[in-house]
Design a protein around this motif. Structure first.
Motif, PDB file in Angstrom:
ATOM      1  N   THR A 152       0.813  -1.232   0.000  1.00 45.17           N
ATOM      2  CA  THR A 152       0.000   0.000   0.000  1.00 45.17           C
ATOM      3  C   THR A 152       0.840   1.272   0.000  1.00 45.17           C
ATOM      4  O   THR A 152       0.295   2.361   0.083  1.00 45.17           O
ATOM      5  CB  THR A 152      -0.956   0.018   1.207  1.00 45.17           C
ATOM      6  N   GLY A 153       2.168   1.131  -0.074  1.00 43.45           N
ATOM      7  CA  GLY A 153       3.033   2.308  -0.171  1.00 43.45           C
ATOM      8  C   GLY A 153       3.425   2.918   1.158  1.00 43.45           C
ATOM      9  O   GLY A 153       3.973   4.016   1.196  1.00 43.45           O
ATOM     10  N   GLU A 154       3.165   2.232   2.238  1.00 42.33           N
ATOM     11  CA  GLU A 154       3.463   2.779   3.560  1.00 42.33           C
ATOM     12  C   GLU A 154       4.934   3.122   3.739  1.00 42.33           C
ATOM     13  O   GLU A 154       5.277   4.041   4.475  1.00 42.33           O
ATOM     14  CB  GLU A 154       3.045   1.754   4.637  1.00 42.33           C
ATOM     15  N   PHE A 155       5.813   2.425   3.062  1.00 42.14           N
ATOM     16  CA  PHE A 155       7.245   2.636   3.243  1.00 42.14           C
ATOM     17  C   PHE A 155       7.884   3.420   2.098  1.00 42.14           C
ATOM     18  O   PHE A 155       9.105   3.571   2.059  1.00 42.14           O
ATOM     19  CB  PHE A 155       7.963   1.288   3.394  1.00 42.14           C
ATOM     20  N   ASP A 156       7.061   3.912   1.153  1.00 44.79           N
ATOM     21  CA  ASP A 156       7.595   4.686   0.042  1.00 44.79           C
ATOM     22  C   ASP A 156       8.240   5.973   0.559  1.00 44.79           C
ATOM     23  O   ASP A 156       7.737   6.598   1.497  1.00 44.79           O
ATOM     24  CB  ASP A 156       6.501   5.051  -0.962  1.00 44.79           C
ATOM     25  N   ARG A 157       9.325   6.348  -0.072  1.00 45.82           N
ATOM     26  CA  ARG A 157       9.985   7.600   0.308  1.00 45.82           C
ATOM     27  C   ARG A 157       9.225   8.784  -0.292  1.00 45.82           C
ATOM     28  O   ARG A 157       8.760   8.713  -1.422  1.00 45.82           O
ATOM     29  CB  ARG A 157      11.420   7.633  -0.195  1.00 45.82           C
ATOM     30  N   ALA A 158       9.127   9.817   0.473  1.00 44.28           N
ATOM     31  CA  ALA A 158       8.390  11.007   0.014  1.00 44.28           C
ATOM     32  C   ALA A 158       9.239  11.851  -0.914  1.00 44.28           C
ATOM     33  O   ALA A 158      10.388  11.774  -1.005  1.00 44.28           O
ATOM     34  CB  ALA A 158       7.969  11.841   1.210  1.00 44.28           C
TER      35      ALA A 158
END
Length: 72
Positions: free
Chosen positions: A66-72
């Protein structure tokens, strides 16, 4: 999550995603006898291992999907 140099006394069957290339930048996963999972960096197979319970591994996979760990 906790680093663990030896999560099981028996050899583990490490696998990596079929989407992984041959560049060596992969995470490998192994099933543990208690139903949990062990994770390691394919570049350093003798390095640290992170172990997760089956419940925490499921939460980790959900978060990654779900993208919880994607870098901003």
């Amino acid at each position: 999550m906790k680093p663990n140099p030896h999560p099981a006394s028996a050899p583990l069957a490490w696998v990596k995603s079929s989407y992984s290339g041959n560049n060596g930048n992969c995470v490998e996963v192994a099933a543990l006898p208690d139903g949990g999972r062990a994770l390691r960096d394919s570049k350093t197979p003798s390095g640290p291992i992170v172990t997760l319970s089956d419940r925490n591994f499921a939460a980790f996979i959900t978060g990654a999907a779900t993208g919880e760990f994607d870098r901003a």
